[in-house]
Structures are given as structure tokens and as C-alpha cells.
Write a protein that holds these residues in place. Structure first.
Motif, short mmCIF file in Angstrom:
data_model
loop_
_atom_site.label_atom_id
_atom_site.label_comp_id
_atom_site.label_asym_id
_atom_site.label_seq_id
_atom_site.Cartn_x
_atom_site.Cartn_y
_atom_site.Cartn_z
N SER A 6 0.85 -1.18 0.00
CA SER A 6 0.00 0.00 0.00
C SER A 6 0.89 1.23 0.00
O SER A 6 2.10 1.13 0.25
CB SER A 6 -0.93 0.01 1.21
OG SER A 6 -0.19 0.04 2.41
N GLY A 7 0.28 2.39 -0.28
CA GLY A 7 1.01 3.64 -0.19
C GLY A 7 1.42 4.25 -1.51
O GLY A 7 1.99 5.35 -1.53
N GLY A 8 1.17 3.56 -2.62
CA GLY A 8 1.53 4.13 -3.91
C GLY A 8 0.64 5.32 -4.26
O GLY A 8 -0.35 5.60 -3.59
N GLY A 9 1.03 6.02 -5.33
CA GLY A 9 0.24 7.16 -5.76
C GLY A 9 1.00 8.02 -6.75
O GLY A 9 2.05 7.63 -7.26
N LEU A 10 0.45 9.22 -6.96
CA LEU A 10 1.05 10.20 -7.86
C LEU A 10 1.74 11.28 -7.03
O LEU A 10 1.14 11.82 -6.09
CB LEU A 10 -0.05 10.83 -8.73
CG LEU A 10 0.35 11.97 -9.65
CD1 LEU A 10 1.35 11.49 -10.70
CD2 LEU A 10 -0.89 12.57 -10.30
N VAL A 11 2.98 11.58 -7.35
CA VAL A 11 3.76 12.56 -6.59
C VAL A 11 4.62 13.36 -7.56
O VAL A 11 5.09 12.82 -8.57
CB VAL A 11 4.63 11.83 -5.52
CG1 VAL A 11 5.62 10.87 -6.16
CG2 VAL A 11 5.31 12.81 -4.60
N PRO A 12 4.83 14.64 -7.30
CA PRO A 12 5.68 15.43 -8.18
C PRO A 12 7.15 15.09 -7.99
O PRO A 12 7.55 14.61 -6.91
CB PRO A 12 5.40 16.88 -7.76
CG PRO A 12 4.93 16.77 -6.36
CD PRO A 12 4.21 15.47 -6.25
N ALA A 13 7.93 15.34 -9.01
CA ALA A 13 9.37 15.12 -8.90
C ALA A 13 9.93 15.91 -7.73
O ALA A 13 9.54 17.06 -7.50
CB ALA A 13 10.07 15.53 -10.19
N GLY A 14 10.82 15.28 -6.99
CA GLY A 14 11.38 15.88 -5.79
C GLY A 14 10.60 15.58 -4.53
O GLY A 14 11.06 15.86 -3.42
N GLY A 15 9.44 14.99 -4.68
CA GLY A 15 8.60 14.68 -3.54
C GLY A 15 8.96 13.37 -2.87
O GLY A 15 9.94 12.72 -3.24
N SER A 16 8.14 13.00 -1.90
CA SER A 16 8.38 11.78 -1.10
C SER A 16 7.13 10.93 -1.03
O SER A 16 6.01 11.43 -1.18
CB SER A 16 8.81 12.16 0.32
OG SER A 16 10.01 12.88 0.33
N LEU A 17 7.36 9.66 -0.78
CA LEU A 17 6.26 8.70 -0.64
C LEU A 17 6.76 7.57 0.25
O LEU A 17 7.96 7.23 0.20
CB LEU A 17 5.89 8.17 -2.02
CG LEU A 17 4.46 7.74 -2.33
CD1 LEU A 17 3.47 8.87 -2.06
CD2 LEU A 17 4.37 7.29 -3.78
N ARG A 18 5.88 6.99 1.05
CA ARG A 18 6.26 5.83 1.84
C ARG A 18 5.36 4.66 1.48
O ARG A 18 4.13 4.76 1.61
CB ARG A 18 6.17 6.10 3.34
CG ARG A 18 6.76 4.96 4.17
CD ARG A 18 6.80 5.24 5.65
NE ARG A 18 5.55 4.91 6.31
CZ ARG A 18 5.46 4.54 7.58
NH1 ARG A 18 6.55 4.45 8.32
NH2 ARG A 18 4.28 4.29 8.12
N LEU A 19 5.97 3.58 1.07
CA LEU A 19 5.25 2.36 0.77
C LEU A 19 5.29 1.44 1.99
O LEU A 19 6.26 1.43 2.73
CB LEU A 19 5.88 1.64 -0.42
CG LEU A 19 6.02 2.43 -1.71
CD1 LEU A 19 6.62 1.55 -2.80
CD2 LEU A 19 4.72 3.04 -2.14
#
Length: 127
Positions: A6-19
Motif C-alpha cells: 500500500s502507499g503508492g500514488g502520484l507525486v511530483p518530482a522531488g517529492g516523497s512517498l512511503r510504501l
């Protein structure tokens, strides 16, 4: 399927995400946990792995310094913190589990070494 991402999505370049990847029905501490990714038209690619205790980790050169793998054995969950995301990080990200291994990390990038796979979560980085 004993692994669920879980945790995927759309994010702008330079951003962060946690899976996150939750394991069920597995003796979690018996398994090395890893993340792979697969972009359209490309082969599945190793991203990172963590040993049973969380102390030892291994990264692909392409993500070293930007991504961090960790695990919470009490929750049977492995995480992938992704920072400074780039368009080329766009892919489906898969969680994988390999039964306990001796020795170093040389085997870790081979998908055939893993016993269980999740169904994947899409990560899209917009440039």
C-alpha cells in the motif's frame, strides 16, 4: 497472497512517498524482505532489501541515498521511504520475501531467489 502493498500514488518530482507491505500468515522474522519495481516495457528491478532484524540493508545504486528500507517485526510490515523522487522512479513497486539466507547480499537482486510476492502498488512521479 501473504504480502499486501500500500502507499503508492502520484507525486511530483522531488517529492516523497512511503510504501508499506504487510505480511500475513508468514513467520515474518524468518524472511528477508525486499522491494522490487517494474516500469512499462522493462524487467523487474531490485530496489532494496533488509535482513530479519532490520540492522542490515542493501540498496540498488540507483536509489542509494534517496530510499530507505525498514521493517517493524511487531507489525509484520516492511516499509520503503522514498525521497527526492525522479520521473525514472515511476513503476509498479512489489514487495517480496525470501526465506532466511546466510552470508552477504549477492543473491538479493535475483527475483528467482524470492518465495513470495505481493501484487504491487503503482508509483507515478510527474516531471
Amino acid at each position: 497472497v501473504p504480502l499486501a502493498e500500500s502507499g503508492g500514488g502520484l507525486v511530483p518530482a522531488g517529492g516523497s512517498l512511503r510504501l508499506s507491505c504487510a505480511a500475513s500468515g508468514l513467520p515474518f522474522t524468518n524472511y528477508v524482505m525486499a522491494w522490487f519495481r517494474q516500469a512499462p516495457g522493462k524487467e523487474r528491478e531490485f530496489v532494496a532489501a533488509v535482513n530479519w532484524s532490520g540492522i542490515s540493508t542493501y540498496y540498488a545504486d540507483s536509489v542509494k541515498g534517496r530510499f530507505t528500507i525498514s521493517r517493524d517485526n511487531a507489525k509484520s510490515t516492511v516499509y520503503l521511504q522514498m525521497n527526492s523522487l525522479k520521473a525514472e522512479d515511476t513503476a509498479i513497486y512489489y514487495c517480496a520475501a525470501a526465506f532466511w539466507r546466510h552470508g552477504g547480499w549477492g543473491w538479493a537482486p535475483d527475483p528467482d531467489e524470492y518465495d513470495y510476492w505481493g501484487q504491487g502498488t503503482q508509483v507515478t512521479v510527474s516531471s
